[in-house]
Design an enzyme around this catalytic site. Sequence first.
Site, mmCIF file in Angstrom:
data_model
loop_
_atom_site.group_PDB
_atom_site.id
_atom_site.type_symbol
_atom_site.label_atom_id
_atom_site.label_comp_id
_atom_site.label_asym_id
_atom_site.label_seq_id
_atom_site.Cartn_x
_atom_site.Cartn_y
_atom_site.Cartn_z
ATOM 1 N N ARG A 96 1.095 -1.211 -0.127
ATOM 2 C CA ARG A 96 -0.074 -0.008 0.011
ATOM 3 C C ARG A 96 0.682 1.446 -0.104
ATOM 4 N NH1 ARG A 96 -4.283 1.926 4.588
ATOM 5 N NH2 ARG A 96 -2.416 2.308 5.671
ATOM 6 N N TYR B 59 -11.755 6.405 -5.709
ATOM 7 C CA TYR B 59 -11.548 7.277 -4.653
ATOM 8 C C TYR B 59 -10.377 8.284 -4.835
ATOM 9 C CZ TYR B 59 -8.147 3.686 -3.321
ATOM 10 O OH TYR B 59 -7.058 2.675 -3.460
ATOM 11 N N HIS C 82 -15.526 -2.385 0.107
ATOM 12 C CA HIS C 82 -14.342 -3.695 0.415
ATOM 13 C C HIS C 82 -14.672 -4.177 1.838
ATOM 14 C CE1 HIS C 82 -11.315 -0.858 -1.915
ATOM 15 N NE2 HIS C 82 -11.303 -1.819 -2.634
ATOM 16 N N GLU D 84 -10.987 -7.916 3.679
ATOM 17 C CA GLU D 84 -9.705 -8.177 2.665
ATOM 18 C C GLU D 84 -8.642 -8.442 3.813
ATOM 19 O OE1 GLU D 84 -6.930 -6.043 -0.787
ATOM 20 O OE2 GLU D 84 -8.636 -5.059 0.199
ATOM 21 N N HIS E 121 -13.835 -8.928 -1.848
ATOM 22 C CA HIS E 121 -13.039 -9.873 -1.374
ATOM 23 C C HIS E 121 -13.666 -10.630 -0.301
ATOM 24 C CE1 HIS E 121 -9.950 -7.525 -3.231
ATOM 25 N NE2 HIS E 121 -10.059 -6.438 -2.454
ATOM 26 N N ASP F 75 -9.064 -5.803 -9.917
ATOM 27 C CA ASP F 75 -8.676 -4.854 -8.734
ATOM 28 C C ASP F 75 -7.443 -4.176 -8.963
ATOM 29 O OD1 ASP F 75 -8.372 -3.934 -6.350
ATOM 30 O OD2 ASP F 75 -8.328 -5.803 -5.262
#
Length: 426
Positions: free
Chosen positions: A77, A116, A221, A224, A258, A303
Amino acid sequence: MNFHASHALIGGNIQRNVLIEIEDGRITAVVPSTPAGAAMRLRGLVLPGLANVHSHAFHRVLRGHTHAGRGSFWTWRTRMYEVAAALDPDSYYLLARAVYGEMAMAGITAVGEFHYLHHAPDGARYNDPNAMGEALMAAAAEAGIRITLLDTLYLTSSADGRPPEGVQVRFSDGSFDAWAERVEALKPLPRALIGAAAHSVRAVPPADLAALAGRSPLHIHLSEQRAENEQCQAVHGCTPTELVRRHGILGPATTVVHATHLTKADIAALDGTGVCVCPTTERDLADGIGPARALTGLSLGSDSHAVIDLFEEARALEMDQRLATEERGHFTVAELVAAATNHAAIGWPDAGAIEPGRRADLVAVSLDSVRTAGADPAQAMLAATAADITHVVADGRLIVDDSGHTGFDVARALREAATAWKRSAA
């Protein structure tokens, strides 16, 4: 333009020499055992157009850069946030156009874009507050595919309500009302829909989850990561599934994405709610294997775009369950095709089948490549890859012909988009 398929999947069965008549982007007749006449011939196996239900277009930049070495979702991330910090409407348009072009070449005729990346890097609004979302819709139109822009609510950085941090400030509108006002001002292009999403239980407080109830299509989400479950349990005293159930956003208009780490009670609560599984991303990020066979309303997404290949996603749906259970045969081929063509999950229930009245979305798959030669056409879904797709028709328009996009050079566009992003990041 009419089309003639040497083999076509019609109502769950493979039919031969099928004439498919089209008018105004809709299928008007499907006639097996019929000569081609003046219709364009589609050799191999013709399937309905595929639906990529979960996409983050900007993640495509990371392909080939983050797969080596150790780490977890959270270390990945950090790299993803570096990409998010650099894009602007112009560079995002170039990137998304290339990514959606790649999707078209992979047989995808509609995408659910979980969007987003709303504002400038410092959180300030662009002069047009929807410039980033409009760039995505324009990119999809240029690539020839439909888009459902799942405009995403993102207000906090953790389940305990901490404000957005770092690049997360560009994801947030500050309040539910400000988000709703901006979304209301979105002007969809033709062949585009506006949907809604809650990023996660980390990013949307419970009261704002409740405010999303009734929106359609609605995505979120869900579970996940184990850390997400642990944080939700510590703050709210329940699992993420139970939290969203309490606030009324489960049901047939909702798709959870997910759904990897679920309890038995979670699985029961999700009955009747759609579930989008993204196997290649989930294994690339070491997320884990979820209980897909126990869930309903399955769809597939690419994804983070480590791979854009819904044949691979469909196969992995079955293969991951084999790894988890040490048994074979969890999904039929028909069930895998249904998951790969679940356009209803992103608001297009009139697509996903080759039958009169449906949108004219067709995907021709070679049956004589080195991967598919000798395979039973009925099991081509388990043998083919995106590289075997030769022709794609979306809403009656030929967008891939002889394995190439009819509008632009997709490989070149991907290279140019990567260069534009690097300039923005410099």
